[in-house]
Design a protein around this motif. Structure first.
Motif, mmCIF file in Angstrom:
data_model
loop_
_atom_site.group_PDB
_atom_site.id
_atom_site.type_symbol
_atom_site.label_atom_id
_atom_site.label_comp_id
_atom_site.label_asym_id
_atom_site.label_seq_id
_atom_site.Cartn_x
_atom_site.Cartn_y
_atom_site.Cartn_z
ATOM 1 N N ASN A 3 3.847 2.454 -17.451
ATOM 2 C CA ASN A 3 4.871 1.548 -17.968
ATOM 3 C C ASN A 3 6.273 2.122 -17.736
ATOM 4 O O ASN A 3 7.186 1.391 -17.333
ATOM 5 C CB ASN A 3 4.626 1.280 -19.455
ATOM 6 C CG ASN A 3 5.486 0.161 -19.977
ATOM 7 O OD1 ASN A 3 5.623 -0.880 -19.333
ATOM 8 N ND2 ASN A 3 6.063 0.360 -21.145
ATOM 9 N N GLN A 4 6.446 3.410 -17.974
ATOM 10 C CA GLN A 4 7.741 4.052 -17.730
ATOM 11 C C GLN A 4 8.103 4.006 -16.247
ATOM 12 O O GLN A 4 9.266 3.842 -15.892
ATOM 13 C CB GLN A 4 7.731 5.496 -18.222
ATOM 14 C CG GLN A 4 7.703 5.647 -19.714
ATOM 15 C CD GLN A 4 7.458 7.093 -20.135
ATOM 16 O OE1 GLN A 4 6.592 7.785 -19.590
ATOM 17 N NE2 GLN A 4 8.219 7.541 -21.114
ATOM 18 N N CYS A 5 7.113 4.155 -15.382
ATOM 19 C CA CYS A 5 7.356 4.075 -13.936
ATOM 20 C C CYS A 5 7.888 2.697 -13.559
ATOM 21 O O CYS A 5 8.851 2.587 -12.795
ATOM 22 C CB CYS A 5 6.081 4.377 -13.154
ATOM 23 S SG CYS A 5 5.645 6.119 -13.058
ATOM 24 N N TYR A 6 7.247 1.648 -14.082
ATOM 25 C CA TYR A 6 7.715 0.298 -13.778
ATOM 26 C C TYR A 6 9.136 0.075 -14.306
ATOM 27 O O TYR A 6 9.971 -0.530 -13.635
ATOM 28 C CB TYR A 6 6.766 -0.761 -14.336
ATOM 29 C CG TYR A 6 5.617 -1.058 -13.409
ATOM 30 C CD1 TYR A 6 5.824 -1.650 -12.172
ATOM 31 C CD2 TYR A 6 4.307 -0.757 -13.769
ATOM 32 C CE1 TYR A 6 4.766 -1.922 -11.310
ATOM 33 C CE2 TYR A 6 3.243 -1.028 -12.918
ATOM 34 C CZ TYR A 6 3.480 -1.613 -11.691
ATOM 35 O OH TYR A 6 2.447 -1.879 -10.842
ATOM 36 N N LYS A 7 9.420 0.574 -15.503
ATOM 37 C CA LYS A 7 10.770 0.424 -16.065
ATOM 38 C C LYS A 7 11.801 1.146 -15.203
ATOM 39 O O LYS A 7 12.885 0.625 -14.942
ATOM 40 C CB LYS A 7 10.820 0.959 -17.496
ATOM 41 C CG LYS A 7 10.173 0.046 -18.493
ATOM 42 C CD LYS A 7 10.283 0.615 -19.902
ATOM 43 C CE LYS A 7 9.586 -0.287 -20.899
ATOM 44 N NZ LYS A 7 9.646 0.272 -22.257
ATOM 45 N N GLN B 252 0.829 -1.205 0.000
ATOM 46 C CA GLN B 252 0.000 0.000 0.000
ATOM 47 C C GLN B 252 0.863 1.253 0.000
ATOM 48 O O GLN B 252 0.579 2.221 -0.717
ATOM 49 C CB GLN B 252 -0.947 -0.011 1.196
ATOM 50 C CG GLN B 252 -2.020 -1.057 1.090
ATOM 51 C CD GLN B 252 -2.822 -1.217 2.375
ATOM 52 O OE1 GLN B 252 -2.472 -0.690 3.421
ATOM 53 N NE2 GLN B 252 -3.903 -1.958 2.285
ATOM 54 N N SER B 253 1.921 1.235 0.801
ATOM 55 C CA SER B 253 2.823 2.379 0.860
ATOM 56 C C SER B 253 3.499 2.600 -0.492
ATOM 57 O O SER B 253 3.579 3.732 -0.983
ATOM 58 C CB SER B 253 3.875 2.148 1.957
ATOM 59 O OG SER B 253 4.796 3.203 1.991
ATOM 60 N N CYS B 254 3.967 1.527 -1.101
ATOM 61 C CA CYS B 254 4.618 1.624 -2.411
ATOM 62 C C CYS B 254 3.642 2.155 -3.456
ATOM 63 O O CYS B 254 3.988 3.055 -4.228
ATOM 64 C CB CYS B 254 5.154 0.262 -2.846
ATOM 65 S SG CYS B 254 6.630 -0.290 -1.981
ATOM 66 N N PHE C 65 4.123 5.350 -5.840
ATOM 67 C CA PHE C 65 4.304 4.996 -7.246
ATOM 68 C C PHE C 65 3.168 5.551 -8.105
ATOM 69 O O PHE C 65 3.396 6.187 -9.126
ATOM 70 C CB PHE C 65 4.363 3.471 -7.348
ATOM 71 C CG PHE C 65 4.558 2.926 -8.727
ATOM 72 C CD1 PHE C 65 5.826 2.732 -9.242
ATOM 73 C CD2 PHE C 65 3.467 2.561 -9.505
ATOM 74 C CE1 PHE C 65 6.001 2.197 -10.496
ATOM 75 C CE2 PHE C 65 3.640 2.027 -10.761
ATOM 76 C CZ PHE C 65 4.911 1.847 -11.268
ATOM 77 N N ASP C 66 1.931 5.296 -7.669
ATOM 78 C CA ASP C 66 0.770 5.692 -8.461
ATOM 79 C C ASP C 66 0.643 7.199 -8.608
ATOM 80 O O ASP C 66 0.150 7.678 -9.625
ATOM 81 C CB ASP C 66 -0.510 5.125 -7.855
ATOM 82 C CG ASP C 66 -0.595 3.608 -7.944
ATOM 83 O OD1 ASP C 66 0.269 2.988 -8.597
ATOM 84 O OD2 ASP C 66 -1.516 3.030 -7.331
ATOM 85 N N LYS D 248 3.549 12.455 -14.699
ATOM 86 C CA LYS D 248 4.986 12.713 -14.696
ATOM 87 C C LYS D 248 5.702 11.709 -15.581
ATOM 88 O O LYS D 248 6.665 12.042 -16.253
ATOM 89 C CB LYS D 248 5.519 12.693 -13.267
ATOM 90 C CG LYS D 248 4.940 13.828 -12.433
ATOM 91 C CD LYS D 248 5.349 13.756 -11.005
ATOM 92 C CE LYS D 248 4.695 14.895 -10.226
ATOM 93 N NZ LYS D 248 4.889 14.740 -8.799
ATOM 94 N N LEU D 249 5.241 10.463 -15.574
ATOM 95 C CA LEU D 249 5.676 9.392 -16.472
ATOM 96 C C LEU D 249 4.464 8.509 -16.717
ATOM 97 O O LEU D 249 3.517 8.524 -15.929
ATOM 98 C CB LEU D 249 6.761 8.514 -15.824
ATOM 99 C CG LEU D 249 8.156 9.081 -15.565
ATOM 100 C CD1 LEU D 249 9.017 8.020 -14.878
ATOM 101 C CD2 LEU D 249 8.823 9.532 -16.853
#
Length: 129
Positions: free
Chosen positions: A87-91, A69-71, A75-76, A83-84
């Protein structure tokens, strides 16, 4: 592989496929199904609507759920604020964690992976590195 064919990796208990209302105080979410260890209560949702028996990830302990949940919150906010792309965030996270982008998914992370991801995501400019 459905979890109900294997013992719980944390306590060895029996894992069953049940309504997720048992972990959400009588309320169902998503497709309403999950895997649950009857002993330690580690759990994991399942894919599909209607529900399949394919797990969304690994069984998660309460501590792991806290980190997920914190991540996700950190991340979200990056991809939701454009901002990205997601898919770019995961990369980018995969690069910073030193893992393959195809392996980068919170649902499949173990406890050490979640702790590392949380530490990386705690830097508000993680996506710029």
């Amino acid at each position: 592989m459905p979890w109900d064919e294997s013992p719980c990796p944390y306590c060895g208990g029996r894992v069953i496929n049940v309504s997720n209302a048992v972990i959400y105080n009588g309320h169902t979410f998503g497709n309403g199904r999950c895997y649950l260890c009857v002993n330690c209560r580690a759990s994991c949702g399942v894919h599909g609507n209607p529900a399949t028996r394919r797990p969304l990830g690994v069984l998660a302990t309460p501590e792991m759920k806290f980190f997920k949940q914190s991540c996700h919150k950190k991340f979200d906010s990056v991809w939701r604020n454009n901002k990205l792309s997601r898919n770019q965030c995961y990369k980018q996270l995969a690069k910073l964690m030193g893992i393959c982008p195809k392996c980068c998914h919170f649902g499949w992370f173990n406890q050490p992976d979640l702790e590392l991801a949380n530490a990386i995501l705690s830097d508000e400019s993680w996506y710029k590195r």
